[in-house]
Design a protein around this motif. Sequence first.
Motif, PDB file in Angstrom:
ATOM      1  N   ASN A   1      -0.978  59.974 -14.345  1.00 49.68           N
ATOM      2  CA  ASN A   1      -1.430  60.710 -15.589  1.00 49.68           C
ATOM      3  C   ASN A   1      -2.556  61.605 -15.578  1.00 49.68           C
ATOM      4  O   ASN A   1      -2.741  62.550 -16.613  1.00 49.68           O
ATOM      5  CB  ASN A   1      -1.769  59.575 -16.727  1.00 49.68           C
ATOM      6  N   SER A   2      -3.090  61.935 -14.284  1.00 47.38           N
ATOM      7  CA  SER A   2      -4.054  63.081 -14.287  1.00 47.38           C
ATOM      8  C   SER A   2      -3.515  64.273 -13.761  1.00 47.38           C
ATOM      9  O   SER A   2      -4.138  65.559 -13.287  1.00 47.38           O
ATOM     10  CB  SER A   2      -5.396  62.498 -13.321  1.00 47.38           C
ATOM     11  N   GLY A   3      -2.230  64.176 -13.240  1.00 50.16           N
ATOM     12  CA  GLY A   3      -1.554  65.221 -12.804  1.00 50.16           C
ATOM     13  C   GLY A   3      -1.541  65.332 -11.144  1.00 50.16           C
ATOM     14  O   GLY A   3      -0.770  66.356 -10.540  1.00 50.16           O
ATOM     15  N   ASN A   4      -2.160  64.039 -10.463  1.00 50.27           N
ATOM     16  CA  ASN A   4      -1.998  64.211  -9.134  1.00 50.27           C
ATOM     17  C   ASN A   4      -0.772  63.849  -8.517  1.00 50.27           C
ATOM     18  O   ASN A   4      -0.007  62.876  -9.116  1.00 50.27           O
ATOM     19  CB  ASN A   4      -3.188  63.193  -8.617  1.00 50.27           C
ATOM     20  N   LEU A   5      -0.306  64.191  -7.480  1.00 42.52           N
ATOM     21  CA  LEU A   5       1.111  64.048  -6.876  1.00 42.52           C
ATOM     22  C   LEU A   5       1.053  63.853  -5.456  1.00 42.52           C
ATOM     23  O   LEU A   5       0.426  64.751  -4.736  1.00 42.52           O
ATOM     24  CB  LEU A   5       2.145  65.376  -7.221  1.00 42.52           C
ATOM     25  N   ASP A   6       1.397  62.743  -5.028  1.00 47.93           N
ATOM     26  CA  ASP A   6       1.471  62.443  -3.526  1.00 47.93           C
ATOM     27  C   ASP A   6       2.754  62.717  -2.953  1.00 47.93           C
ATOM     28  O   ASP A   6       3.728  61.995  -3.222  1.00 47.93           O
ATOM     29  CB  ASP A   6       1.079  60.840  -3.429  1.00 47.93           C
ATOM     30  N   GLY A   7       2.984  63.939  -2.305  1.00 43.35           N
ATOM     31  CA  GLY A   7       4.213  64.238  -1.598  1.00 43.35           C
ATOM     32  C   GLY A   7       4.865  63.522  -0.676  1.00 43.35           C
ATOM     33  O   GLY A   7       5.888  63.411  -0.045  1.00 43.35           O
ATOM     34  N   GLU A   8       3.874  62.645  -0.242  1.00 39.13           N
ATOM     35  CA  GLU A   8       4.323  61.830   0.936  1.00 39.13           C
ATOM     36  C   GLU A   8       4.851  60.370   0.633  1.00 39.13           C
ATOM     37  O   GLU A   8       5.648  59.670   1.310  1.00 39.13           O
ATOM     38  CB  GLU A   8       3.301  61.417   2.040  1.00 39.13           C
ATOM     39  N   ASP A   9       4.485  59.927  -0.677  1.00 41.24           N
ATOM     40  CA  ASP A   9       4.908  58.517  -1.197  1.00 41.24           C
ATOM     41  C   ASP A   9       5.861  58.715  -2.193  1.00 41.24           C
ATOM     42  O   ASP A   9       5.651  58.612  -3.383  1.00 41.24           O
ATOM     43  CB  ASP A   9       3.577  57.682  -1.529  1.00 41.24           C
ATOM     44  N   PHE A  10       7.246  58.464  -1.635  1.00 39.66           N
ATOM     45  CA  PHE A  10       8.403  58.635  -2.574  1.00 39.66           C
ATOM     46  C   PHE A  10       8.301  57.496  -3.623  1.00 39.66           C
ATOM     47  O   PHE A  10       8.520  57.732  -4.930  1.00 39.66           O
ATOM     48  CB  PHE A  10       9.673  58.795  -2.013  1.00 39.66           C
ATOM     49  N   THR A  11       8.254  56.103  -3.135  1.00 36.09           N
ATOM     50  CA  THR A  11       8.299  55.196  -4.037  1.00 36.09           C
ATOM     51  C   THR A  11       7.203  55.128  -4.968  1.00 36.09           C
ATOM     52  O   THR A  11       7.454  54.771  -6.291  1.00 36.09           O
ATOM     53  CB  THR A  11       8.210  53.974  -3.290  1.00 36.09           C
ATOM     54  N   LEU A  12       6.048  55.751  -4.607  1.00 32.73           N
ATOM     55  CA  LEU A  12       5.059  55.783  -5.717  1.00 32.73           C
ATOM     56  C   LEU A  12       5.320  57.147  -6.695  1.00 32.73           C
ATOM     57  O   LEU A  12       4.932  56.823  -7.962  1.00 32.73           O
ATOM     58  CB  LEU A  12       3.800  56.200  -5.023  1.00 32.73           C
ATOM     59  N   GLN A  13       5.976  57.905  -6.325  1.00 32.78           N
ATOM     60  CA  GLN A  13       6.540  58.929  -7.406  1.00 32.78           C
ATOM     61  C   GLN A  13       7.511  58.525  -8.167  1.00 32.78           C
ATOM     62  O   GLN A  13       7.449  58.735  -9.660  1.00 32.78           O
ATOM     63  CB  GLN A  13       7.083  60.392  -6.460  1.00 32.78           C
ATOM     64  N   VAL A  14       8.407  57.318  -7.842  1.00 35.75           N
ATOM     65  CA  VAL A  14       9.362  56.770  -8.466  1.00 35.75           C
ATOM     66  C   VAL A  14       8.660  56.137  -9.593  1.00 35.75           C
ATOM     67  O   VAL A  14       8.865  56.181 -10.725  1.00 35.75           O
ATOM     68  CB  VAL A  14      10.378  55.994  -7.722  1.00 35.75           C
ATOM     69  N   ARG A  15       7.785  55.207  -9.235  1.00 38.33           N
ATOM     70  CA  ARG A  15       6.942  54.397  -9.989  1.00 38.33           C
ATOM     71  C   ARG A  15       6.423  55.450 -11.257  1.00 38.33           C
ATOM     72  O   ARG A  15       6.235  54.817 -12.356  1.00 38.33           O
ATOM     73  CB  ARG A  15       6.076  53.555  -9.591  1.00 38.33           C
ATOM     74  N   ASN A  16       5.472  56.204 -10.705  1.00 39.64           N
ATOM     75  CA  ASN A  16       4.876  57.203 -11.802  1.00 39.64           C
ATOM     76  C   ASN A  16       5.931  57.815 -12.754  1.00 39.64           C
ATOM     77  O   ASN A  16       5.514  58.126 -13.912  1.00 39.64           O
ATOM     78  CB  ASN A  16       4.188  58.401 -11.045  1.00 39.64           C
ATOM     79  N   ALA A  17       7.077  58.437 -12.190  1.00 34.72           N
ATOM     80  CA  ALA A  17       8.025  59.060 -13.020  1.00 34.72           C
ATOM     81  C   ALA A  17       8.395  57.954 -14.091  1.00 34.72           C
ATOM     82  O   ALA A  17       8.545  58.372 -15.219  1.00 34.72           O
ATOM     83  CB  ALA A  17       9.130  59.622 -12.223  1.00 34.72           C
ATOM     84  N   PHE A  18       8.896  56.793 -13.743  1.00 37.21           N
ATOM     85  CA  PHE A  18       9.204  55.705 -14.651  1.00 37.21           C
ATOM     86  C   PHE A  18       7.957  55.600 -15.820  1.00 37.21           C
ATOM     87  O   PHE A  18       8.288  55.588 -16.835  1.00 37.21           O
ATOM     88  CB  PHE A  18       9.598  54.645 -14.048  1.00 37.21           C
ATOM     89  N   GLU A  19       6.825  55.376 -15.296  1.00 37.39           N
ATOM     90  CA  GLU A  19       5.617  55.404 -16.129  1.00 37.39           C
ATOM     91  C   GLU A  19       5.401  56.417 -17.293  1.00 37.39           C
ATOM     92  O   GLU A  19       5.126  56.457 -18.237  1.00 37.39           O
ATOM     93  CB  GLU A  19       4.380  55.257 -15.485  1.00 37.39           C
ATOM     94  N   ASN A  20       5.772  57.829 -16.621  1.00 35.55           N
ATOM     95  CA  ASN A  20       5.578  58.930 -17.126  1.00 35.55           C
ATOM     96  C   ASN A  20       6.452  59.088 -18.394  1.00 35.55           C
ATOM     97  O   ASN A  20       6.314  59.461 -19.827  1.00 35.55           O
ATOM     98  CB  ASN A  20       5.728  60.045 -16.426  1.00 35.55           C
ATOM     99  N   VAL A  21       7.900  58.430 -18.150  1.00 35.48           N
ATOM    100  CA  VAL A  21       8.802  58.368 -19.299  1.00 35.48           C
ATOM    101  C   VAL A  21       8.214  57.501 -20.422  1.00 35.48           C
ATOM    102  O   VAL A  21       8.477  57.715 -21.524  1.00 35.48           O
ATOM    103  CB  VAL A  21      10.340  57.871 -18.633  1.00 35.48           C
TER     104      VAL A  21
END
Length: 135
Positions: free
Chosen positions: A42-62
């Motif tokens: 929610n602060s705009g930080n993006l971890d390009g190495e952790d795909f599972t974290l990106q999935v979780r964040n994307a669902f939370e952003n929705v």
Amino acid sequence: MSSLRHYNEAGAGTTYSEQCGYSQAVVIGDIVKCSGQGGWDNSGNLDGEDFTLQVRNAFENVERVLAAAGVSAGWDAVYSLRSYVVGASSETYQPLVDMLKAKTPNHRPIWTALTVPELAFPGMRIELEVEAYRH
């Protein structure tokens, strides 16, 4: 177009809306269409190495965008999902399946899964676009 209502959630969604000139969601009658939500926090930080974290964040952003647009049911109101994944494989597919099942245990929205060569920001590996029924 005055009947359209546009929404942004607080945090990264508002920041990206201001930077890029778009809205995170638009409400048309009882339908909420969300623009693609990436795997940033929610602060705009993006971890390009952790795909599972990106999935979780994307669902939370929705979830945050839906709430900002007045959808109190969250993922229970989602009837359509489009996922865009950079370098899709069985390794990237399963975290999406697992999260979708966890977020929608009582129904099965339609889902189109697309593989793309790249997304808007460096390191961004997933983007979710949804439509929901606001009742």
